[in-house]
Design a protein around this motif. Sequence first.
Motif, short mmCIF file in Angstrom:
data_model
loop_
_atom_site.label_atom_id
_atom_site.label_comp_id
_atom_site.label_asym_id
_atom_site.label_seq_id
_atom_site.Cartn_x
_atom_site.Cartn_y
_atom_site.Cartn_z
N ARG A 1 -12.41 22.17 -2.52
CA ARG A 1 -12.36 22.52 -1.09
C ARG A 1 -12.46 24.04 -1.06
O ARG A 1 -11.54 24.72 -1.51
N GLY B 1 -8.03 17.95 3.79
CA GLY B 1 -7.89 18.48 5.14
C GLY B 1 -7.87 17.36 6.16
O GLY B 1 -8.74 16.50 6.13
N MET C 1 -8.19 23.99 9.00
CA MET C 1 -6.98 23.31 8.51
C MET C 1 -5.75 23.89 9.19
O MET C 1 -4.74 23.23 9.34
#
Length: 231
Positions: A143, A202, A224
């Motif tokens: 991520r 997320g 997020m």
Amino acid sequence: MRVLVVEDESGMAAVLRRGLTEEGFAVDVAGTAQDGAWLAVENDYDGIVLDVMLPDMDGFAVVSRLRAARCWAPVLLLTARDSVDDRVRGLDAGADDYLTKPFAFAELVARLRALIRRGAVERPTVLTVGDITLDPARRMVWRGADEVVLTAKEYAVLECFMRRPGRVLSRTDLIEHVWDVTFDADSNLVEVYVGQLRKKVGRHALETVRGMGYRLRETRLREMYGDDGAD
Ligand code: CA
């Protein structure tokens, strides 16, 4: 059909040029990896025959470079050694097929034609949706710059979404692609895995589409922490 042959050995290059021309192909030949990569990106080839052993850079690096440059022409790798490692490396780098030297010319033509039939469809070796990246060859997920550690099933569910970005996947779609026939369709495992994935990649990345299923959205890390609506 126009094809590119990347081969430094002049004898082999001449044989390929003559043979493919006789088969009706328009043939360009490059003698180095650099020239080959440049020609492949500049021109719209229907297929590329790429030798692995080149003087300046190996064929694996050439394929990786082409795919990174979004050049999706089908690539047939010529490997000198009959090594499983080489073939795996080549296919993982984004090649479509391989042939071990020495080969029968008829087989090369048949494989090339089969690849050309499939066309230059986009088939990235690494999948990216928003800031989530998934590398199927290494079975790794990131991520942004951070690696995300997933269990085998979490990974399988995420890959299913990554291969169909923006599409709504129903529970049934996910069960069909991730679980085998013994899966108990009444269990709530799909919901459990989606919940776990949200924690890891997320919570906004996997959107619930009421009554239909889930959809992977393109999200960026900043979301997020934003308050751009809850699921
Ligand atoms: Ca060579």
